[in-house]
Write a protein that holds these residues in place. Structure first.
Motif, PDB file in Angstrom:
ATOM      1  N   SER A 260       0.944  -1.241   0.079  1.00  0.00           N
ATOM      2  CA  SER A 260      -0.011  -0.186  -0.211  1.00  0.00           C
ATOM      3  C   SER A 260       0.782   1.094  -0.093  1.00  0.00           C
ATOM      4  O   SER A 260       0.366   2.203  -0.665  1.00  0.00           O
ATOM      5  N   ARG A 261       2.174   1.092   0.609  1.00  0.00           N
ATOM      6  CA  ARG A 261       2.946   2.191   0.435  1.00  0.00           C
ATOM      7  C   ARG A 261       3.553   2.484  -0.776  1.00  0.00           C
ATOM      8  O   ARG A 261       3.649   3.520  -1.512  1.00  0.00           O
ATOM      9  N   HIS A 262       3.717   1.657  -1.559  1.00  0.00           N
ATOM     10  CA  HIS A 262       4.143   1.568  -2.912  1.00  0.00           C
ATOM     11  C   HIS A 262       3.225   2.139  -3.967  1.00  0.00           C
ATOM     12  O   HIS A 262       3.451   2.963  -4.758  1.00  0.00           O
ATOM     13  N   VAL A 263       1.891   1.859  -3.652  1.00  0.00           N
ATOM     14  CA  VAL A 263       0.767   2.359  -4.467  1.00  0.00           C
ATOM     15  C   VAL A 263       0.606   3.545  -4.078  1.00  0.00           C
ATOM     16  O   VAL A 263       0.446   4.397  -5.028  1.00  0.00           O
ATOM     17  N   ALA A 264       0.703   3.910  -2.971  1.00  0.00           N
ATOM     18  CA  ALA A 264       0.545   5.445  -2.572  1.00  0.00           C
ATOM     19  C   ALA A 264       1.696   6.273  -2.995  1.00  0.00           C
ATOM     20  O   ALA A 264       1.335   7.431  -3.273  1.00  0.00           O
ATOM     21  N   PHE A 265       2.911   5.842  -3.360  1.00  0.00           N
ATOM     22  CA  PHE A 265       3.879   6.857  -3.730  1.00  0.00           C
ATOM     23  C   PHE A 265       3.487   7.012  -5.442  1.00  0.00           C
ATOM     24  O   PHE A 265       3.521   8.125  -5.614  1.00  0.00           O
ATOM     25  N   GLY A 266       2.941   6.072  -5.951  1.00  0.00           N
ATOM     26  CA  GLY A 266       2.592   6.222  -7.306  1.00  0.00           C
ATOM     27  C   GLY A 266       1.317   7.247  -7.680  1.00  0.00           C
ATOM     28  O   GLY A 266       1.379   8.104  -8.357  1.00  0.00           O
ATOM     29  N   VAL A 267       0.499   7.061  -6.376  1.00  0.00           N
ATOM     30  CA  VAL A 267      -0.732   7.857  -6.538  1.00  0.00           C
ATOM     31  C   VAL A 267      -0.224   9.389  -6.366  1.00  0.00           C
ATOM     32  O   VAL A 267      -0.627  10.217  -6.891  1.00  0.00           O
ATOM     33  N   MET A 268       0.697   9.534  -5.303  1.00  0.00           N
ATOM     34  CA  MET A 268       0.782  10.536  -5.021  1.00  0.00           C
ATOM     35  C   MET A 268       1.948  11.444  -6.059  1.00  0.00           C
ATOM     36  O   MET A 268       2.014  12.699  -6.106  1.00  0.00           O
ATOM     37  N   HIS A 269       2.488  10.656  -6.797  1.00  0.00           N
ATOM     38  CA  HIS A 269       3.637  11.209  -7.455  1.00  0.00           C
ATOM     39  C   HIS A 269       2.437  11.734  -8.795  1.00  0.00           C
ATOM     40  O   HIS A 269       2.790  13.054  -9.406  1.00  0.00           O
ATOM     41  N   LEU A 270       1.775  10.898  -9.280  1.00  0.00           N
ATOM     42  CA  LEU A 270       0.763  11.414 -10.482  1.00  0.00           C
ATOM     43  C   LEU A 270       0.113  12.662 -10.067  1.00  0.00           C
ATOM     44  O   LEU A 270      -0.383  13.420 -10.755  1.00  0.00           O
ATOM     45  N   GLN A 271      -0.310  12.538  -8.619  1.00  0.00           N
ATOM     46  CA  GLN A 271      -1.271  13.779  -8.216  1.00  0.00           C
ATOM     47  C   GLN A 271      -0.324  14.812  -8.249  1.00  0.00           C
ATOM     48  O   GLN A 271      -0.829  15.851  -8.848  1.00  0.00           O
ATOM     49  N   TYR A 272       0.857  14.776  -7.827  1.00  0.00           N
ATOM     50  CA  TYR A 272       1.969  16.208  -7.800  1.00  0.00           C
ATOM     51  C   TYR A 272       1.942  16.728  -9.436  1.00  0.00           C
ATOM     52  O   TYR A 272       1.849  17.733  -9.581  1.00  0.00           O
ATOM     53  N   LEU A 273       2.198  15.521 -10.156  1.00  0.00           N
ATOM     54  CA  LEU A 273       2.378  16.085 -11.536  1.00  0.00           C
ATOM     55  C   LEU A 273       1.136  16.578 -12.231  1.00  0.00           C
ATOM     56  O   LEU A 273       1.300  17.610 -12.883  1.00  0.00           O
ATOM     57  N   SER A 274       0.086  15.926 -11.929  1.00  0.00           N
ATOM     58  CA  SER A 274      -1.182  16.575 -12.699  1.00  0.00           C
ATOM     59  C   SER A 274      -1.591  17.782 -11.946  1.00  0.00           C
ATOM     60  O   SER A 274      -2.131  18.644 -12.556  1.00  0.00           O
ATOM     61  N   GLN A 275      -1.124  17.959 -10.949  1.00  0.00           N
ATOM     62  CA  GLN A 275      -1.199  19.572 -10.236  1.00  0.00           C
ATOM     63  C   GLN A 275      -0.351  20.574 -10.779  1.00  0.00           C
ATOM     64  O   GLN A 275      -0.656  21.587 -10.957  1.00  0.00           O
ATOM     65  N   THR A 276       0.920  20.072 -10.920  1.00  0.00           N
ATOM     66  CA  THR A 276       2.013  21.220 -11.131  1.00  0.00           C
ATOM     67  C   THR A 276       2.246  21.128 -12.617  1.00  0.00           C
ATOM     68  O   THR A 276       2.881  22.206 -12.844  1.00  0.00           O
ATOM     69  N   ASP A 277       2.157  20.191 -13.422  1.00  0.00           N
ATOM     70  CA  ASP A 277       2.457  20.192 -14.911  1.00  0.00           C
ATOM     71  C   ASP A 277       1.181  19.542 -15.698  1.00  0.00           C
ATOM     72  O   ASP A 277       1.333  18.514 -16.330  1.00  0.00           O
ATOM     73  N   PRO A 278       0.032  20.479 -15.435  1.00  0.00           N
ATOM     74  CA  PRO A 278      -0.874  20.086 -16.290  1.00  0.00           C
ATOM     75  C   PRO A 278      -0.863  19.517 -17.764  1.00  0.00           C
ATOM     76  O   PRO A 278      -1.620  18.914 -18.343  1.00  0.00           O
ATOM     77  N   GLN A 279       0.331  20.295 -18.517  1.00  0.00           N
ATOM     78  CA  GLN A 279       0.489  20.021 -19.763  1.00  0.00           C
ATOM     79  C   GLN A 279       0.961  18.586 -20.145  1.00  0.00           C
ATOM     80  O   GLN A 279       0.924  17.979 -21.184  1.00  0.00           O
ATOM     81  N   ARG A 280       1.259  17.798 -18.949  1.00  0.00           N
ATOM     82  CA  ARG A 280       1.520  16.492 -19.304  1.00  0.00           C
ATOM     83  C   ARG A 280       0.340  15.390 -19.145  1.00  0.00           C
ATOM     84  O   ARG A 280       0.337  14.334 -19.045  1.00  0.00           O
ATOM     85  N   LYS A 281      -0.659  16.065 -18.601  1.00  0.00           N
ATOM     86  CA  LYS A 281      -1.852  15.243 -18.244  1.00  0.00           C
ATOM     87  C   LYS A 281      -2.293  14.299 -19.604  1.00  0.00           C
ATOM     88  O   LYS A 281      -2.651  13.165 -19.219  1.00  0.00           O
ATOM     89  N   GLU A 282      -2.441  14.924 -20.331  1.00  0.00           N
ATOM     90  CA  GLU A 282      -2.930  14.276 -21.775  1.00  0.00           C
ATOM     91  C   GLU A 282      -1.947  12.904 -22.010  1.00  0.00           C
ATOM     92  O   GLU A 282      -2.314  11.844 -22.401  1.00  0.00           O
ATOM     93  N   GLU A 283      -0.691  13.265 -21.850  1.00  0.00           N
ATOM     94  CA  GLU A 283       0.327  12.075 -21.909  1.00  0.00           C
ATOM     95  C   GLU A 283       0.223  10.926 -20.758  1.00  0.00           C
ATOM     96  O   GLU A 283       0.090   9.621 -21.249  1.00  0.00           O
ATOM     97  N   ILE A 284      -0.011  11.341 -19.686  1.00  0.00           N
ATOM     98  CA  ILE A 284      -0.597  10.413 -18.762  1.00  0.00           C
ATOM     99  C   ILE A 284      -1.730   9.686 -19.062  1.00  0.00           C
ATOM    100  O   ILE A 284      -1.645   8.317 -18.657  1.00  0.00           O
ATOM    101  N   HIS A 285      -2.712  10.203 -19.528  1.00  0.00           N
ATOM    102  CA  HIS A 285      -4.121   9.586 -19.855  1.00  0.00           C
ATOM    103  C   HIS A 285      -3.655   8.676 -20.775  1.00  0.00           C
ATOM    104  O   HIS A 285      -4.402   7.546 -20.801  1.00  0.00           O
ATOM    105  N   SER A 286      -2.860   8.822 -21.736  1.00  0.00           N
ATOM    106  CA  SER A 286      -2.529   7.970 -22.881  1.00  0.00           C
ATOM    107  C   SER A 286      -1.613   6.690 -22.017  1.00  0.00           C
ATOM    108  O   SER A 286      -2.181   5.421 -22.447  1.00  0.00           O
ATOM    109  N   TYR A 287      -1.002   6.806 -21.130  1.00  0.00           N
ATOM    110  CA  TYR A 287      -0.540   5.633 -20.276  1.00  0.00           C
ATOM    111  C   TYR A 287      -1.564   4.861 -19.733  1.00  0.00           C
ATOM    112  O   TYR A 287      -1.807   3.597 -19.667  1.00  0.00           O
ATOM    113  N   LEU A 288      -2.503   5.589 -19.076  1.00  0.00           N
ATOM    114  CA  LEU A 288      -3.850   5.152 -18.379  1.00  0.00           C
ATOM    115  C   LEU A 288      -4.509   4.190 -19.404  1.00  0.00           C
ATOM    116  O   LEU A 288      -5.162   3.189 -19.234  1.00  0.00           O
TER     117      LEU A 288
END
Ligand SMILES: [Fe+2]
Lengths: 374, 368
Positions: A260-288
């Motif tokens: 659960s810590r490992h998953v939390a790391f991933g979620v919190m990193h994505l959260q930080y990125l989506s908040q601070t660099d919204p330009q990358r959101k579209e790219e992240i969506h394509s990974y999803l």
């Protein structure tokens, strides 16, 4: 980054000292107090002691958006002009790896280390029916094989991340430690009760090759932390239902707490990125998009519940209580519930990461909705 | 033995609309290289250890792993499992040490935390010059450890999972180094001194630029650098100016010693399998000695140590006497590791190391 000393307050006494030292042939040009010198940090042993997050002060706590640290120096240290450029760090942009509270996650990992040798009550295991034992051993073989994807791959990224971003590096090191224990505890399970190792996973995609190949940290983290480990975490949380003794229960419970810590790391990193660099959101969506395909069709390969694999058959036996067709059919029904749970937990994680719009705007894989509502 | 079950696809569909087979395929259920193996818990409280699993048909650790994927050693290989990539160190002599599994378990059973196991409340009240010297030393030790975490973690993807004991041990070694990194960062920050001057880059470079192989990395990192760091820690454990400094160093020594134990065992094993490797290892160590000696000619680290052991700038001459002894002990430690690994350096030791071994008539001076 601040790289200047601020000696005013101390200059007189230090000048005297240094002059005396120099008279004796010493250089002492490094003996200069930094900006925060004298700012004492007290820690409370009852509140967890002196934690990594407690020492963030002054220039040492300044995390640059872009790091020019190529010599591997500790963040905030003074530079030497002649230090070799040995860093070769590809991760020198904060958003590429950062998350809030990585120090807390690291310290939590330190506090929650456990031992597969003594914290699992191995002696409580009793002989199991042959089909159950084989199913346990097949699942253990799968897990011992895939667990270290999550050690080797973060390892590569640690070595490629500037030490200016040491907090996520420290967390990933704790993850390597956790994964070593997971690789080891499932190997131990295979041998602990008169069985042995069973069959290797049949293809490279199934054993996590896509995670190894990722060229971007966030891409890798989405595949590993959000997808692969998220799926495995849902299985571990079902541990109670597929355990046949106290030892197995302990294994799943302890591994789930790490996972659960490992998953939390991933979620919190994505959260930080989506908040601070919204330009990358579209790219992240394509990974999803890819991850969701894997979730439904099994192209990602980290999912022990993926139908048609030895590990999913093993799950059906374990959940149903045997390899008798009626029991297995029952087990397969429960396994379906496991897959539903995996999908629901995935959707929740993506929402927390700040990318939940895909479930509103029709981007998410339509089959996910069928799983969620089934 | 359970019969294999192959059932035709029935009419059921999953939420995704895909047909659900009536029963799962059980063709895997007899795929095992050795069934009926039972590992035993250690009789004296050691629990179930990783070495205890090497029994029966699973006892053999082969000299070569002929594939580059994550097949657990002893599992039934899947045909067409393919290659993941990486994992190119497939020979036992490139990584193995018999003690790796034991060291892994030992690291876990002796785990500790810098947050709670160090009496940080005792780390205050030093004179400014001694506090600054400690911060300089902490900066360098922290950086040494940070480089080590980068180096070990970066190699994991290259080392074959077939020798999982080594990978397990190296995971603890990375974690141990991380603890040294944060332990000394905490020490440097506890009175605000913080990170001072980065360490000279020569040894960091010698450890990082080891494309030649993991064994070469081990020689630079755990024969040379670790001998110096461990010796410094031993002196700090005895002469550290506060209880916290002594406790931190004393806690870190066993961690460093596990890495040293793996290193000597590994190099000895490599040479026993391929005696000709010793020639290259000797040449390599000559290069690392050069890098280490050059770093030590920079006076910052030795001056900081002299202030710590002399209890201030005024006592630096006395402190430097201790430093000379420390450097002498460092070279002795290094030579003894070489000897244990069947790699005798006593006759080919570099000039500057010989000077340190002799006790050095003069403290290191900046070179023109
Ligand atoms: Fe994990």
């Amino acid at each position: 980054m601040a790289t200047e000393a601020k000696p005013e307050k101390y200059i007189t006494s230090f000048q005297q000292l240094m002059e005396e030292g120099r008279k004796n042939g010493y250089r002492l040009d490094w003996l200069l107090p930094r900006e925060t010198f004298g700012a004492r940090i007290d820690s409370d042993p009852d509140a967890g002691g002196l934690l990594l997050q407690d020492i963030d002060r002054g220039p040492f706590a300044e995390i640059p958006d872009w790091s020019n640290n190529m010599s591997g120096r500790p963040r905030g240290s003074l530079t030497r002009a002649n230090a070799a450029r040995v860093g070769n760090y590809s991760i020198r942009t904060k958003g590429d790896i950062w998350l809030k509270n990585a120090s807390q996650l690291y310290e939590e990992a330190v506090q929650r280390q456990w031992s597969s040798a003594v914290d699992v009550p191995w002696e409580t295991m009793e002989e199991l029916p042959d089909d159950i034992e084989r199913a346990e051993c097949q699942l253990a073989t799968f897990l011992t094989e895939v667990e270290f994807v999550a050690g080797d791959v973060p390892g590569k990224w640690i070595s490629q991340t500037t030490p200016d971003y040491y907090e996520p590096r420290m967390f990933l090191i704790s993850q390597i430690m956790d994964e070593a224990r997971h690789m080891d505890v499932f190997r131990k399970r295979a041998f602990a009760n008169g069985g042995g190792l069973m069959s290797q996973t049949t293809n490279v995609a199934l054993s996590g090759g896509a995670i190894d190949s990722a060229r971007d940290f966030t891409e890798m983290s989405a595949r590993l932390h959000i997808s692969g480990e998220g799926l495995v975490l849902s299985i571990f949380r079902m541990g109670e239902r597929m355990s046949y003794n106290a030892a197995e229960k302990a294994i799943y419970r302890l591994a789930a707490s790490d996972e659960s810590r490992h998953v939390a790391f991933g979620v919190m990193h994505l959260q930080y990125l989506s908040q601070t660099d919204p330009q990358r959101k579209e790219e992240i969506h394509s990974y999803l998009d890819e991850i969701e395909l894997g979730l439904i069709a099994g192209t990602g390969g980290q999912n022990p519940a993926q139908r048609g694999t030895p590990s999913s058959a093993a799950l059906a036996i374990l959940l149903g209580g045997g390899s008798d067709p009626t029991l297995m059919a029952e087990g397969a029904q429960i396994a379906l519930a496991v897959r539903q749970r995996q999908v629901k937990e995935y959707v929740q994680r993506v929402k927390v990461a700040g990318l939940g719009e895909r479930f509103e705007n029709g981007r998410a894989n339509a089959t996910l909705a069928a799983y969620v509502s089934a | 033995m359970v019969q294999q079950q192959h059932q035709p696809t029935g009419g059921k569909r999953d939420p995704g609309g895909d047909p659900v087979p009536e029963l799962p395929d059980l063709s895997w259920i007899d795929k095992t290289l050795g069934w009926g193996i039972k590992a035993r818990v250690e009789p004296f409280g050691g629990g179930m250890t990783v070495d205890a699993l090497n029994i029966g048909v699973y006892a053999e650790v082969p000299d070569h792993i002929p594939f580059r994927n994550r097949l657990p050693r002893g599992a039934y290989p899947a045909p067409g499992a393919g290659s993941i990539g990486g994992y190119y160190l497939q020979d036992k002599h490139e990584q193995w040490a018999d003690c790796a599994g034991r060291l892994y378990e030992e690291a876990i059973s002796r785990r500790w935390s810098t947050a709670t196991d160090i009496p940080w409340e005792t780390a205050h009240g030093l004179n400014d010059d001694v506090e600054l010297a400690i911060c300089q030393l902490a900066t360098e030790l922290s950086q040494h450890a940070s480089v080590e975490t980068e180096v070990i973690s970066g190699w994991l993807q290259n080392l074959s999972p077939g020798y999982h004991e080594v990978k397990l041990f190296l995971s603890t070694a990375t974690y141990d180094s991380a603890r040294m990194f944060e332990g000394y960062r905490k020490r440097a920050m506890v009175n605000g001194g913080g990170m001072m001057l980065e360490s000279p880059g020569g040894m960091n470079r010698a450890i990082l630029e080891t494309y030649a192989g993991w064994s070469q990395t081990v020689l630079g990192m755990w024969f040379v650098r670790n001998s110096l760091d461990t010796t410094i820690l031993r002196y700090l454990a005895a002469y550290g100016p506060t209880e916290a400094d002594r406790a931190l160093a004393a806690r870190l020594i066993p961690d460093r010693m596990r890495a040293a134990a793996y290193a000597t065992d590994h190099i000895r094993f490599a040479i026993s399998k391929k005696p000709e490797l010793a020639i290259g290892f000797q040449v390599w160590l000559g290069g690392v000695e050069y890098a280490q000696a050059r770093d030590l000619r920079d006076p910052v680290l030795t001056e900081a140590l002299a202030i710590i052991f002399g209890r201030g700038v005024a006592g630096m001459d006395d402190g430097m006497t201790v430093v000379r002894r420390l450097l002498q002990d460092f070279v002795k430690t290094y030579l003894s590791r070489c000897k244990q690994a069947n790699l005798d350096r006593s006759k080919s030791l570099s000039g500057s190391f010989q000077v340190m071994l002799s006790g050095m008539p003069a403290p290191p001076r900046p070179q023109a």
